[in-house]
Design a protein around this motif. Structure first.
Motif, PDB file in Angstrom:
ATOM      1  N   GLY A  63       0.930  -1.138  -0.078  1.00  0.00           N
ATOM      2  CA  GLY A  63      -0.200   0.329  -0.112  1.00  0.00           C
ATOM      3  C   GLY A  63       0.504   1.594  -0.171  1.00  0.00           C
ATOM      4  O   GLY A  63       0.135   2.149  -0.133  1.00  0.00           O
ATOM      5  N   THR A  64       1.957   1.310   0.128  1.00  0.00           N
ATOM      6  CA  THR A  64       2.705   2.373  -0.018  1.00  0.00           C
ATOM      7  C   THR A  64       3.365   3.028  -0.848  1.00  0.00           C
ATOM      8  O   THR A  64       2.991   2.286  -1.592  1.00  0.00           O
ATOM      9  N   GLY A  87      16.374   2.508 -13.660  1.00  0.00           N
ATOM     10  CA  GLY A  87      16.083   1.441 -13.597  1.00  0.00           C
ATOM     11  C   GLY A  87      14.726   1.085 -12.449  1.00  0.00           C
ATOM     12  O   GLY A  87      14.292  -0.018 -12.002  1.00  0.00           O
ATOM     13  N   GLY A  88      13.762   1.944 -12.630  1.00  0.00           N
ATOM     14  CA  GLY A  88      12.591   1.491 -11.979  1.00  0.00           C
ATOM     15  C   GLY A  88      11.383   1.638 -12.829  1.00  0.00           C
ATOM     16  O   GLY A  88      11.960   0.887 -14.522  1.00  0.00           O
ATOM     17  N   ARG A 110       7.443   2.153 -10.488  1.00  0.00           N
ATOM     18  CA  ARG A 110       7.839   1.531  -9.082  1.00  0.00           C
ATOM     19  C   ARG A 110       9.520   1.336  -8.865  1.00  0.00           C
ATOM     20  O   ARG A 110      10.030   1.471  -9.898  1.00  0.00           O
ATOM     21  N   ASP A 111      10.065   1.936  -7.614  1.00  0.00           N
ATOM     22  CA  ASP A 111      11.903   2.352  -7.654  1.00  0.00           C
ATOM     23  C   ASP A 111      11.912   0.853  -7.561  1.00  0.00           C
ATOM     24  O   ASP A 111      11.386  -0.222  -8.207  1.00  0.00           O
ATOM     25  N   PRO A 112      13.653   1.017  -7.715  1.00  0.00           N
ATOM     26  CA  PRO A 112      14.378  -0.740  -7.812  1.00  0.00           C
ATOM     27  C   PRO A 112      13.945  -1.865  -6.433  1.00  0.00           C
ATOM     28  O   PRO A 112      14.722  -2.730  -6.872  1.00  0.00           O
ATOM     29  N   GLU A 113      13.612  -0.741  -5.816  1.00  0.00           N
ATOM     30  CA  GLU A 113      12.807  -1.668  -4.724  1.00  0.00           C
ATOM     31  C   GLU A 113      11.335  -2.047  -4.241  1.00  0.00           C
ATOM     32  O   GLU A 113      10.828  -2.805  -3.491  1.00  0.00           O
ATOM     33  N   GLY A 114      11.028  -1.750  -4.982  1.00  0.00           N
ATOM     34  CA  GLY A 114       9.022  -1.999  -5.317  1.00  0.00           C
ATOM     35  C   GLY A 114       8.118  -0.507  -4.519  1.00  0.00           C
ATOM     36  O   GLY A 114       7.308  -1.387  -4.664  1.00  0.00           O
ATOM     37  N   ASN A 115       8.715   0.492  -4.453  1.00  0.00           N
ATOM     38  CA  ASN A 115       8.148   1.827  -3.586  1.00  0.00           C
ATOM     39  C   ASN A 115       7.180   2.177  -4.746  1.00  0.00           C
ATOM     40  O   ASN A 115       7.767   2.375  -6.074  1.00  0.00           O
ATOM     41  N   LYS A 116       5.874   2.030  -4.688  1.00  0.00           N
ATOM     42  CA  LYS A 116       5.373   3.734  -5.484  1.00  0.00           C
ATOM     43  C   LYS A 116       5.398   4.617  -5.629  1.00  0.00           C
ATOM     44  O   LYS A 116       5.017   5.713  -4.601  1.00  0.00           O
ATOM     45  N   ILE A 117       5.719   5.288  -6.437  1.00  0.00           N
ATOM     46  CA  ILE A 117       6.726   6.851  -6.662  1.00  0.00           C
ATOM     47  C   ILE A 117       5.701   7.053  -8.046  1.00  0.00           C
ATOM     48  O   ILE A 117       5.314   7.115  -8.773  1.00  0.00           O
ATOM     49  N   GLU A 118       4.080   8.392  -7.441  1.00  0.00           N
ATOM     50  CA  GLU A 118       4.003   8.775  -8.364  1.00  0.00           C
ATOM     51  C   GLU A 118       4.581  11.000  -8.813  1.00  0.00           C
ATOM     52  O   GLU A 118       5.238  11.313  -7.861  1.00  0.00           O
TER      53      GLU A 118
END
Length: 127
Positions: A63-64, A87-88, A110-118
């Motif tokens: 959910g992040t 790398g995203g 999604r960043d290289p760790e899987g976090n969702k960024i908009e």
């Protein structure tokens, strides 16, 4: 009012490079570097990466979600392109999202760790 946001990453160095590249397109710079954290911002560090080497990888249904404001649709497109080049993974190409709100224009990665960024901006007819 939110003062800052922090996300946990396992590989601080790799994620630092990713965010330095992607966030530069929306006016953010790396402002603070410490042994286990990096802070990005426009005037002060309001977006932080915190190293958590032993953290379990982010679940794909996490959910992040962090959304950062961009100055224009061009900046949103540049953010998306830079994030992919660094790398995203695309989680939604740049474009209007009329079902979210009038004038809502965003891109999702999604960043290289899987976090969702908009990255989002608002065009004519917004709010």
């Amino acid at each position: 009012m939110i003062d800052h946001v922090s996300i946990a990453v396992r590989d601080l160095e790799a994620c630092g490079r990713f965010y330095e590249t992607a966030l530069a397109t929306i006016g953010y710079a790396k402002l603070v570097v410490r042994p286990t954290t990096i802070g990005f911002g426009k005037k002060y560090a309001d977006f932080w990466l915190n190293e958590r080497r032993n953290m379990t990888p982010v679940d794909t249904d996490s959910g992040t979600h962090v959304c950062l404001r961009a100055a224009s649709t061009e900046a949103v497109r540049a953010f998306h392109a830079a994030a992919l080049a660094a790398g995203g993974v695309s989680n939604g190409a740049p474009g209007p999202r009329p079902d979210y709100a009038a004038g809502y224009y965003a891109a999702f990665v999604r960043d290289p760790e899987g976090n969702k960024i908009e990255a989002v901006t608002f065009t004519a007819g917004a709010r």
